[in-house]
Design a protein around this motif. Structure first.
Motif, PDB file in Angstrom:
ATOM      1  N   ARG A  36      10.875   7.888  12.917  1.00  0.00           N
ATOM      2  CA  ARG A  36      12.212   7.394  13.432  1.00  0.00           C
ATOM      3  C   ARG A  36      12.469   6.176  12.896  1.00  0.00           C
ATOM      4  O   ARG A  36      11.461   5.481  12.618  1.00  0.00           O
ATOM      5  CB  ARG A  36      12.070   7.595  14.877  1.00  0.00           C
ATOM      6  CG  ARG A  36      12.113   9.097  15.359  1.00  0.00           C
ATOM      7  CD  ARG A  36      11.901   9.314  16.804  1.00  0.00           C
ATOM      8  NE  ARG A  36      11.626  10.597  16.909  1.00  0.00           N
ATOM      9  CZ  ARG A  36      12.057  11.176  18.374  1.00  0.00           C
ATOM     10  NH1 ARG A  36      12.285  10.631  19.170  1.00  0.00           N
ATOM     11  NH2 ARG A  36      11.834  12.487  18.484  1.00  0.00           N
ATOM     12  N   CYS A  37      13.651   5.608  12.978  1.00  0.00           N
ATOM     13  CA  CYS A  37      13.913   4.201  12.448  1.00  0.00           C
ATOM     14  C   CYS A  37      13.157   3.057  13.479  1.00  0.00           C
ATOM     15  O   CYS A  37      13.027   3.416  14.547  1.00  0.00           O
ATOM     16  CB  CYS A  37      15.508   3.955  12.612  1.00  0.00           C
ATOM     17  SG  CYS A  37      16.406   5.181  11.601  1.00  0.00           S
ATOM     18  N   PHE A  68       0.875  -1.141   0.172  1.00  0.00           N
ATOM     19  CA  PHE A  68      -0.013   0.172   0.045  1.00  0.00           C
ATOM     20  C   PHE A  68       0.895   1.422  -0.075  1.00  0.00           C
ATOM     21  O   PHE A  68       2.051   1.036   0.160  1.00  0.00           O
ATOM     22  CB  PHE A  68      -0.913  -0.168   1.280  1.00  0.00           C
ATOM     23  CG  PHE A  68      -0.244   0.132   2.504  1.00  0.00           C
ATOM     24  CD1 PHE A  68      -0.084   1.299   3.026  1.00  0.00           C
ATOM     25  CD2 PHE A  68       0.270  -0.942   3.010  1.00  0.00           C
ATOM     26  CE1 PHE A  68       0.651   1.501   4.420  1.00  0.00           C
ATOM     27  CE2 PHE A  68       1.007  -0.872   4.491  1.00  0.00           C
ATOM     28  CZ  PHE A  68       1.144   0.387   5.014  1.00  0.00           C
ATOM     29  N   GLU A  69       0.222   2.345  -0.311  1.00  0.00           N
ATOM     30  CA  GLU A  69       0.942   3.645  -0.310  1.00  0.00           C
ATOM     31  C   GLU A  69       0.956   4.294   1.226  1.00  0.00           C
ATOM     32  O   GLU A  69      -0.273   4.399   1.581  1.00  0.00           O
ATOM     33  CB  GLU A  69       0.373   4.531  -1.262  1.00  0.00           C
ATOM     34  CG  GLU A  69       1.251   5.818  -1.628  1.00  0.00           C
ATOM     35  CD  GLU A  69       2.492   5.561  -2.149  1.00  0.00           C
ATOM     36  OE1 GLU A  69       3.386   6.264  -1.797  1.00  0.00           O
ATOM     37  OE2 GLU A  69       2.724   4.828  -2.922  1.00  0.00           O
ATOM     38  N   PRO A  70       1.976   4.383   1.842  1.00  0.00           N
ATOM     39  CA  PRO A  70       2.097   4.939   3.351  1.00  0.00           C
ATOM     40  C   PRO A  70       1.536   6.423   3.050  1.00  0.00           C
ATOM     41  O   PRO A  70       2.005   7.097   2.255  1.00  0.00           O
ATOM     42  CB  PRO A  70       3.489   4.640   3.810  1.00  0.00           C
ATOM     43  CG  PRO A  70       4.207   4.643   2.581  1.00  0.00           C
ATOM     44  CD  PRO A  70       3.279   4.299   1.526  1.00  0.00           C
ATOM     45  N   ALA A  71       1.046   6.800   4.320  1.00  0.00           N
ATOM     46  CA  ALA A  71       0.788   8.109   4.827  1.00  0.00           C
ATOM     47  C   ALA A  71       1.938   8.973   5.070  1.00  0.00           C
ATOM     48  O   ALA A  71       1.921  10.022   4.749  1.00  0.00           O
ATOM     49  CB  ALA A  71      -0.407   8.424   5.820  1.00  0.00           C
ATOM     50  N   PHE A  72       3.009   8.193   5.563  1.00  0.00           N
ATOM     51  CA  PHE A  72       4.220   8.926   5.965  1.00  0.00           C
ATOM     52  C   PHE A  72       5.483   8.312   5.367  1.00  0.00           C
ATOM     53  O   PHE A  72       5.397   7.001   5.218  1.00  0.00           O
ATOM     54  CB  PHE A  72       4.438   9.008   7.255  1.00  0.00           C
ATOM     55  CG  PHE A  72       3.126   9.409   8.242  1.00  0.00           C
ATOM     56  CD1 PHE A  72       2.628  10.813   8.252  1.00  0.00           C
ATOM     57  CD2 PHE A  72       2.629   8.531   8.691  1.00  0.00           C
ATOM     58  CE1 PHE A  72       1.494  11.088   8.849  1.00  0.00           C
ATOM     59  CE2 PHE A  72       1.183   8.719   9.561  1.00  0.00           C
ATOM     60  CZ  PHE A  72       0.791  10.269   9.311  1.00  0.00           C
ATOM     61  N   ALA A  73       6.176   9.039   4.557  1.00  0.00           N
ATOM     62  CA  ALA A  73       7.624   8.290   4.163  1.00  0.00           C
ATOM     63  C   ALA A  73       8.620   8.060   5.432  1.00  0.00           C
ATOM     64  O   ALA A  73       8.550   8.501   6.379  1.00  0.00           O
ATOM     65  CB  ALA A  73       8.426   9.374   3.241  1.00  0.00           C
ATOM     66  N   PHE A 112       9.478   1.880   6.878  1.00  0.00           N
ATOM     67  CA  PHE A 112      10.086   2.546   7.929  1.00  0.00           C
ATOM     68  C   PHE A 112      11.563   2.309   7.354  1.00  0.00           C
ATOM     69  O   PHE A 112      12.177   1.766   6.551  1.00  0.00           O
ATOM     70  CB  PHE A 112       9.965   1.621   9.293  1.00  0.00           C
ATOM     71  CG  PHE A 112       8.704   2.078   9.825  1.00  0.00           C
ATOM     72  CD1 PHE A 112       8.248   2.592  10.579  1.00  0.00           C
ATOM     73  CD2 PHE A 112       7.821   0.785   9.394  1.00  0.00           C
ATOM     74  CE1 PHE A 112       7.086   2.929  11.184  1.00  0.00           C
ATOM     75  CE2 PHE A 112       6.377   0.790   9.931  1.00  0.00           C
ATOM     76  CZ  PHE A 112       6.113   1.923  10.813  1.00  0.00           C
ATOM     77  N   CYS A 113      12.248   3.140   7.960  1.00  0.00           N
ATOM     78  CA  CYS A 113      13.817   3.258   7.866  1.00  0.00           C
ATOM     79  C   CYS A 113      14.287   1.931   8.627  1.00  0.00           C
ATOM     80  O   CYS A 113      13.956   2.308  10.058  1.00  0.00           O
ATOM     81  CB  CYS A 113      14.378   4.702   8.213  1.00  0.00           C
ATOM     82  SG  CYS A 113      16.303   4.776   7.988  1.00  0.00           S
TER      83      CYS A 113
END
Length: 241
Positions: free
Chosen positions: A76-77, A66-71, A104-105
């Motif tokens: 935070r990692c 899915f396309e996330p709301a936040f990059a 997530f990073c």
């Protein structure tokens, strides 16, 4: 409850009770079958004891992309750590949940980061954070430092509870700092799987960042607030003396 909602005057009490028990068993079997079907893909991760009765003709849809709301850069990692006996399980966990984890990073200790690069090989959308050294050589301490500097939003820590660890002090430090900084930490495969649903809910649609506050804000344990208040009193007492 069945007998309350389904009174049959033509049956005596014992017959009604027998019918209620039969219905209850049928409903319980149906529920267990549904649960078995949904957790069947994770049977090795959960190490389910007892027999599962999944409906393999209707497998569940899981980990759709899915396309996330936040990059990843806006959060935070997320750190992943696993001990030797848990590394195979961690790899299976990541493979099954890769479409949510890659939002997530990702950071972690050396061997886990190597595994992540293998699972996500060729996926240019994945963002990796710092690669820490092996746990016994200070990797857990490095993660604790990242956490204290506000760079970690959560930790998935698959710890081996049956082995002694030379770096137990570092493990304790990382877990303790997660508590001090009120940061999301999952120490079992079960809690990690449950957390995947929370992470997905937090990032889908317009996003619900309030579900994962430690990925956006610096937090503290309520005990820290109480401690700081006590320290102020101690300092004030000595200052007045």
């Amino acid at each position: 409850r069945y007998m309350e909602d389904n009174v049959e005057p033509n049956l005596d009490f014992s017959d009604q009770m027998a019918k209620a028990v039969a219905v209850s068993r049928l409903e319980t079997a149906k529920l267990l079958s549904e649960v078995s079907t949904n957790i069947y893909p994770f049977r090795n991760i959960l190490c389910v004891q007892g027999k599962l009765t999944p409906d393999l003709d209707n497998p569940p849809h899981y980990d759709d992309d899915f396309e996330p709301a936040f990059a990843p850069s806006e959060m935070r990692c997320l750190a992943l750590v696993s001990h030797n006996r848990m590394k195979a399980v961690m790899k299976e966990f990541v493979t099954i949940n890769k479409n949510i984890l890659k939002k997530f990073c990702l950071t972690g200790t050396q061997s886990t980061m190597k595994m992540l690069s293998e699972v996500f090989k060729g996926d240019s959308s994945v963002v990796f954070g710092p690669s820490c050294t092996s746990g016994p050589l200070g990797g857990d301490a490095e993660l604790a430092a990242l956490l204290c500097r506000g760079r970690l939003g959560g930790i998935l820590f698959f710890e081996d509870p049956l082995s002694a660890h030379a770096h137990q002090a570092d493990i304790h430090c990382l877990c303790r700092q997660a508590q001090v900084h009120n940061t999301m930490i999952c120490a079992t495969t079960t809690s990690a799987l449950m957390m995947m649903h929370v992470l997905r809910s937090a990032l889908q649609g317009n996003g619900r960042p309030e579900l994962i506050p430690s990925f956006f804000f610096s937090l503290k344990s309520p005990a820290v607030v109480a401690y700081l208040g006590e320290q102020e009193k101690v300092i004030a007492t000595h200052s007045s003396g």
